[in-house]
Enzyme design. Structure first.
Site, mmCIF file in Angstrom:
data_model
loop_
_atom_site.group_PDB
_atom_site.id
_atom_site.type_symbol
_atom_site.label_atom_id
_atom_site.label_comp_id
_atom_site.label_asym_id
_atom_site.label_seq_id
_atom_site.Cartn_x
_atom_site.Cartn_y
_atom_site.Cartn_z
ATOM 1 N N PRO A 2 0.737 -1.091 0.018
ATOM 2 C CA PRO A 2 -0.217 0.133 0.066
ATOM 3 C C PRO A 2 0.842 1.401 0.132
ATOM 4 O O PRO A 2 1.883 1.523 0.459
ATOM 5 C CB PRO A 2 -0.820 -0.064 1.200
ATOM 6 C CG PRO A 2 -0.566 -1.479 1.710
ATOM 7 C CD PRO A 2 0.703 -2.008 1.086
ATOM 8 N N GLU A 3 0.514 2.196 -1.050
ATOM 9 C CA GLU A 3 1.202 3.383 -1.117
ATOM 10 C C GLU A 3 0.202 4.575 -0.292
ATOM 11 O O GLU A 3 -0.780 4.295 0.126
ATOM 12 C CB GLU A 3 1.914 3.737 -2.349
ATOM 13 C CG GLU A 3 2.778 2.498 -2.627
ATOM 14 C CD GLU A 3 3.610 3.037 -3.597
ATOM 15 O OE1 GLU A 3 3.782 3.939 -4.148
ATOM 16 O OE2 GLU A 3 4.227 2.123 -4.631
#
Ligand code: ZN
Length: 292
Positions: A2-3
């Site tokens: 996840p960014e």
């Protein structure tokens, strides 16, 4: 992994569910999540308090609870937070049990178990925690060309490695670094200290545009990322260069190439993003990749 757009997407979905409600229970089923603190210490700190706000700084989701206590959740590689997951949801590590009407439970699920929960007691402790770990917030007004230039002064590191360092600019991971550099027309191997003023401005703009596009698409779904409602993001369908090795650049038609920078698969149109002359002659950090 996840960014920022993925973490912010989760925050926006969870905030209306949890804000204003009491945290009845914090059931930590995997003690590694909060180590070296014990689950009992976190229960003592948080249980019974009202959730004032669900915030985010960098990739930390922050539960701000009444009494100035803060729970910092990091999803790391594969963590996600699911609203009222089905019974027996796999890889569950923590349950947040809420009072009152609405969904009763948020679950932290995490197949690879790198996600973490940490405590900050008081806003000064919270600020110190974040200042030590998180750089410029890329969707805020503090991400500017001059701010990037100041951080980069005198540095020989490739611009992509610079972007990936979370202590300088928060939240730019591998996907968004490739996408931002393409938008800014900068080659990832360019030593960051040699960029011109206009290129720093383009880079700040490129980072913001790539992250904003990612956020608009609900993030990218690669590996196990899911939204809090279990739906997947679609930004992977809009990548300009990332994971598009061998395909034509949408701007100029040149074939996109892949190589490795600092151990990360890196995708470039070398016509839109010309390779720096030195890296062309002595290629220390970029090498051809064996697989897409
Ligand atoms: Zn191109």
């Amino acid at each position: 992994m996840p960014e920022l757009p993925e973490v912010e997407t989760i925050r926006r979905q969870l905030a209306p569910v949890v804000e204003g409600r009491g945290l009845l229970g914090l059931d930590i089923e995997d003690p590694r999540w909060c180590a070296p603190l014990s689950p009992a210490v976190l229960r003592e700190a948080f249980e019974g308090r009202r959730v004032e706000r669900l915030g985010r700084r960098g990739k930390y989701l922050i539960w701000h609870l009444e009494g100035d206590v803060h729970l910092l959740v990091h999803l790391r590689m594969t963590g996600t937070l699911l609203i009222d997951p089905p019974i027996g949801a796999p890889y569950r590590r923590v349950r947040f049990v809420l009072d009152g009407p609405g969904p009763a439970e948020i679950a932290f699920c995490d197949p690879r178990r790198f996600g973490t929960g940490e405590v900050a007691l008081g806003h000064a402790a919270l600020a110190a925690f974040l200042d030590a770990r998180v750089g410029i917030e890329p969707l805020s007004d503090s991400l500017t060309g001059p701010a990037l230039a100041a951080l980069a002064r005198g540095r020989r590191a490739p611009v992509k490695a610079f972007l990936l360092d979370q202590r300088r600019v928060a939240c730019v991971g591998n996907i968004y670094a490739d996408e931002a550099l393409h938008r800014a027309r900068i080659h990832p191997l360019r030593p960051v200290g040699t960029l011109k003023r206009a290129q720093f401005a383009a880079l700040a703009q490129g980072v913001r545009e790539a992250l904003t596009a990612g956020l608009a698409a609900g993030g990218a779904t690669i590996d196990d990322f899911r939204h809090a409602d279990g739906v997947r993001g679609s930004f992977q369908d809009e990548f300009l260069v990332h994971l598009r090795r061998g395909e034509a650049c949408g701007t100029c038609g040149t074939t996109i190439v892949k190589f490795v920078v600092g151990g990360r698969g890196t995708y470039v149109c070398e016509r839109c993003q010309p390779r720096p002359r030195r890296a062309r002659a002595v290629d220390r950090t970029g090498r051809p990749a064996a697989s897409p």
